[in-house]
Design a protein around this motif. Sequence first.
Motif, PDB file in Angstrom:
ATOM      1  N   LYS A  96      -5.205-117.240 -42.151  1.00  0.00           N
ATOM      2  CA  LYS A  96      -4.868-115.849 -41.334  1.00  0.00           C
ATOM      3  C   LYS A  96      -6.152-114.876 -41.533  1.00  0.00           C
ATOM      4  O   LYS A  96      -6.980-114.838 -42.706  1.00  0.00           O
ATOM      5  CB  LYS A  96      -3.731-115.070 -42.084  1.00  0.00           C
ATOM      6  CG  LYS A  96      -2.375-115.895 -41.909  1.00  0.00           C
ATOM      7  CD  LYS A  96      -1.386-115.329 -42.809  1.00  0.00           C
ATOM      8  CE  LYS A  96      -0.087-116.334 -42.730  1.00  0.00           C
ATOM      9  NZ  LYS A  96       0.902-115.972 -43.954  1.00  0.00           N
ATOM     10  N   LYS A 124      -4.204-109.332 -36.023  1.00  0.00           N
ATOM     11  CA  LYS A 124      -4.017-110.467 -36.965  1.00  0.00           C
ATOM     12  C   LYS A 124      -3.736-111.792 -36.380  1.00  0.00           C
ATOM     13  O   LYS A 124      -2.713-111.874 -35.286  1.00  0.00           O
ATOM     14  CB  LYS A 124      -2.954-109.867 -37.964  1.00  0.00           C
ATOM     15  CG  LYS A 124      -3.351-108.763 -38.630  1.00  0.00           C
ATOM     16  CD  LYS A 124      -2.161-108.098 -39.359  1.00  0.00           C
ATOM     17  CE  LYS A 124      -2.459-106.840 -40.135  1.00  0.00           C
ATOM     18  NZ  LYS A 124      -1.493-105.806 -40.671  1.00  0.00           N
ATOM     19  N   VAL A 130      -3.231-116.000 -36.831  1.00  0.00           N
ATOM     20  CA  VAL A 130      -3.105-117.348 -37.627  1.00  0.00           C
ATOM     21  C   VAL A 130      -3.518-118.460 -36.930  1.00  0.00           C
ATOM     22  O   VAL A 130      -3.109-118.837 -35.730  1.00  0.00           O
ATOM     23  CB  VAL A 130      -1.430-117.611 -37.976  1.00  0.00           C
ATOM     24  CG1 VAL A 130      -1.373-118.816 -38.912  1.00  0.00           C
ATOM     25  CG2 VAL A 130      -0.921-116.268 -38.752  1.00  0.00           C
TER      26      VAL A 130
END
Length: 141
Positions: free
Chosen positions: A8, A75, A77
Amino acid sequence: MAFQYEFKFKVQWGDTDAAGIVFFPNFYKWMNESTHEIFAAIGFPVSKLIAEDKIGLPLLETHCNFKSPLYYEDKVVLHSTVEEVGNKVIRVNHQFYKDGQLVAEGYDVRAWTSFKGKPKAEVIPEEVRNKLMSSELIVEG
């Protein structure tokens, strides 16, 4: 199922263009970093392979499909999976997610290459092959 690596990260200001959207080469940079992290996670960091064994993993092919933009402070991943381990070649698939939504996906293909003299692809050692084809999942960040 083959080896999987997931990490992440947050999009940084320097990753974006003048419109505030992630500049496309950064997806390739992140895929490259993830592939290198896979090798470190299985005990074969690329820096050590190069310095001690004169083995590198040059790109033969890379591709990325962009489905939705990423912006500053998003954000993300990144999920990377070793898709194929051939005799001398490795393929890693990469999927980028934001809020659970797939925003980009791509892959890279690399050759296990000796740099002792003229660069030449070599057979991937069995120990490396076995670790790359393990069903392990490592999550970072």
